[in-house]
Design a protein around this motif. Structure first.
Motif, short mmCIF file in Angstrom:
data_model
loop_
_atom_site.label_atom_id
_atom_site.label_comp_id
_atom_site.label_asym_id
_atom_site.label_seq_id
_atom_site.Cartn_x
_atom_site.Cartn_y
_atom_site.Cartn_z
N GLY A 116 0.79 -1.22 0.00
CA GLY A 116 0.00 0.00 0.00
C GLY A 116 0.82 1.26 0.00
N LEU A 117 2.15 1.13 0.12
CA LEU A 117 3.05 2.29 0.11
C LEU A 117 3.81 2.41 -1.21
N GLY A 118 3.33 1.70 -2.22
CA GLY A 118 3.98 1.79 -3.52
C GLY A 118 4.99 0.70 -3.79
N ASP A 119 5.12 -0.26 -2.85
CA ASP A 119 6.11 -1.33 -3.03
C ASP A 119 5.54 -2.54 -3.75
N GLY A 120 4.26 -2.49 -4.12
CA GLY A 120 3.64 -3.61 -4.80
C GLY A 120 3.95 -3.63 -6.28
N VAL A 121 5.20 -3.89 -6.62
CA VAL A 121 5.64 -3.97 -8.02
C VAL A 121 6.50 -5.22 -8.17
N MET A 122 6.48 -5.82 -9.35
CA MET A 122 7.24 -7.05 -9.55
C MET A 122 8.69 -6.80 -9.93
N ALA A 123 9.04 -5.56 -10.25
CA ALA A 123 10.42 -5.24 -10.62
C ALA A 123 10.60 -3.73 -10.55
#
Length: 238
Positions: free
Chosen positions: A24-31
């Motif tokens: 929820g802080l923008g870290d939900g990315v695969m790369a």
């Protein structure tokens, strides 16, 4: 939607930033973007892959966190489960801003729409009571400078990889313990055999330019692919 502003104490004197970890802080990315100057640091934790941008006709490097869009397997119970993070993740929600022609001094910008911007007054202060940068902002500015310098210097590195045909297409089928399968396509990695067969003159050229170390670090990082698959197979607590 982004909302970029030039950071300044007049408009952002009371600004605070959430510095934890979480999807929820923008870290939900695969790369995320990785620059060659940080390959040595990242290679102990992440697979480093490459992707071709057809529009720009150039390669860039990525630190891989997962196998599906929005998946970061290093996030667990509000913690980033690795000893380091790519600079491009560590500096959020800040970024470097430049004029349209790319000339003139760089400026620190902030994306006010980023979830790390605290609306409740909690988090790390950016400016002190006198409007001076806090140690936190000084650290962010140093990382922004390193990222900007590494990004600009990386153009020669990627051009050298392309010039000597040192990248090869990569695809991977990830089969989990429950039998589910995920196929990774569209990536490249360092062609180890081509590196092994480089002529002495080319090796000397790459070494003189500082390109050999990131090449070897990218190769070494591929051992983390198996570790990432194991993370994918484990129960998650996001």
């Amino acid at each position: 939607m982004n909302s970029h502003q030039i950071l300044n104490p007049t408009d952002h004197g009371n600004l605070r930033i959430r510095v934890g970890a979480g999807t929820g802080l923008g870290d939900g990315v695969m790369a995320s973007l990785a620059v060659p100057a940080e390959f040595r640091r990242l290679a102990c934790e992440y697979p480093i892959l490459f992707r071709y941008d057809a529009e720009r006709q150039s390669f860039s490097a990525l630190a891989l966190f997962g196998f599906e869009p929005g998946e970061n397997l290093y996030i667990e119970e509000g913690r980033w489960m690795a000893s380091c993070r790519p600079l491009s993740m560590s500096v959020q929600p800040f970024l470097i801003g430049r004029s349209r022609d790319g000339q003139g001094p760089a400026q620190v910008h902030i994306d006010m729409a980023h979830p790390r911007v605290a609306a409740d007054g909690e988090g790390m202060a950016v400016f002190d009571a006198e409007g001076k940068p806090t140690p936190y902002l000084d650290e962010v500015a140093d990382m922004l400078g390193a990222l900007d310098e590494g990004y600009r210097a990386g153009a020669d590195f990627f051009a050298a990889l392309d010039r000597h045909n040192l990248l090869e297409p990569f695809s991977m089928d990830v089969t989990l313990e429950n039998g589910a399968s995920h196929r990774m396509v569209g990536y490249h990695l360092i062609h180890e055999e081509m590196v092994r067969n480089l002529e002495p003159g080319v090796l000397a050229e790459l070494h003189a330019a500082g390109h050999l170390e990131p090449i070897f670090m990218a190769l070494a990082s591929l051992g983390n692919l198996a570790k990432l698959v194991r993370r994918k197979s484990m129960p998650r607590h996001g």
